[in-house]
Design an enzyme around this catalytic site. Sequence first.
Site, PDB file in Angstrom:
ATOM      1  N   TYR A 445       0.852  -1.204   0.003  1.00  0.00           N
ATOM      2  CA  TYR A 445      -0.078  -0.025   0.109  1.00  0.00           C
ATOM      3  C   TYR A 445       0.856   1.414  -0.211  1.00  0.00           C
ATOM      4  O   TYR A 445       0.288   2.281  -0.691  1.00  0.00           O
ATOM      5  CB  TYR A 445      -0.954  -0.137   1.202  1.00  0.00           C
ATOM      6  N   MET A 446       1.961   1.457   0.716  1.00  0.00           N
ATOM      7  CA  MET A 446       2.863   2.428   0.734  1.00  0.00           C
ATOM      8  C   MET A 446       3.773   2.516  -0.485  1.00  0.00           C
ATOM      9  O   MET A 446       4.636   1.603  -0.884  1.00  0.00           O
ATOM     10  CB  MET A 446       3.298   2.649   2.129  1.00  0.00           C
TER      11      MET A 446
END
Length: 494
Positions: A445-446
């Site tokens: 996600y990051m």
Amino acid sequence: MEPPGAFRGRGEHPKMGKLKSRVLPEQVSLNLSECAPVPPCPVPGHAWSDVRHDPRGQWLATWKENINNQSKYMQLAAQSSFKGKSDRSKYSKAGLLCKNIEKIRKSYKKDLKSKDMEVKQLATATWVIDRLALRVGGEKDTDEEADTVGCCSLRVEHLHFDPNGEGGDSKEIELEFLGKDSMLFKQTIDFGATLYNDSNGLGAQVYDNLKSFCKKKKSSEEVFHVINPTMLNNHLKQFMDGLSAKVFRTYNASKTLQTELRKYEVSPAWRNLTASEKVVEYNNANREVAILCNHQRSVSKAQETQLENITAKVGMLKKQKKDLKKILKLLTAGEADKIPTKKSPQTMTDEVQKALEKAKKLKDTAKTNEEKIRATEADEKAKAKKRALADSKFQKAHLWEKVPTKEQVVKKIEAWNGKISKMEMDLKHKDDNKEVSLGTSKINYMDPRISVAWCKRNEVPIEKIFSKTLRDKFNWAMAVVPDWEFNEHIAKEA
């Protein structure tokens, strides 16, 4: 491919315990380049189900498993250029959301007060996905899959209004449900808090909407009864091509990490921190993202034991530091004869080495069951001696074989201060993160370029943030400049 065995599934899966059968070549389809030779089937008397050239897919092989009758795929490795391009495209799409997010928020804030139930529910669901980072959720057959839910499939029983019984103007809702992989989502959200109402955030309006959606419904009925995931995703695509609830999660995770890291960097004490201390702050920012995305893990017995061991070691180091200060006092008072010393551990080291060699020799020559048992017992005794030696060395590590000088004692006290500080930091980090999975958000996600740029700006070795596997997976992100930022412009980067 998965070997045959008992099916476990995630959480309380209804098909837990069923037998997974062995996959035969007749069930497997291959996807090859046009000019590639077909690999021979390694199982005599069998042949592949199908061989094709499909340039639209990245999979190399596919088959159906017998438990849920779902297609499974063998993909290229995470560090392959294909996977790298896919990851980069995912983060670029999330970056584009930076340009459109205000337009989307302006739209759903207006629609939160709509009189049309469908419009109102779409706006409320979009707010929940944006601000609370919930997954979209889909309909599931609970006889076939575990009963996990997301935003659109929330039921009245998952929302507990005013859980603390405060009454009055309380705007709290306790959300409790099983999310993806049967991970428990249990958070009390105060929709009246400044966080959700600043800049016309309309958290209080969302609370009123959710309350009205649940009114006069049974506990088993859905909160968002008018809409479904397809309708929600189609609604989101009006604002941006390819926009889905998952893009919101990627955007919010990356934006949160960048904001939290910048917050630490502007603090006055930042420049004086060591690389290890900066990594702790990075992990704190990562933890905020993991909490936002509800990335949890259960604490294993091994983790608890590890924390207990580190706590015991910190206690021993502090006791040793106290002893060192006493030794310094004795030297200052001219009472060197009272200073304790340690014997050379060479004799014990030799004994351990001999025991290990003997155990290895017994293992190598053992043929009968009795000889193998004796060899195992000898090996266990040798390892116990080795642990005892390490423990003894640690307990007397602060002492010398001869009476030390004042300079030696002062130097060792400084070294012990550094050891205690480092170990306490390690203990705090492990304890803070024991129930939070930092890896999931880091892998999926990051945007990795945020972390790489942060490491370059702050002279932190990338090895302290990304493991070798992640460095290989994100090799496409390693060339970013130190002042790189996650924003709408990243989609234009080559």
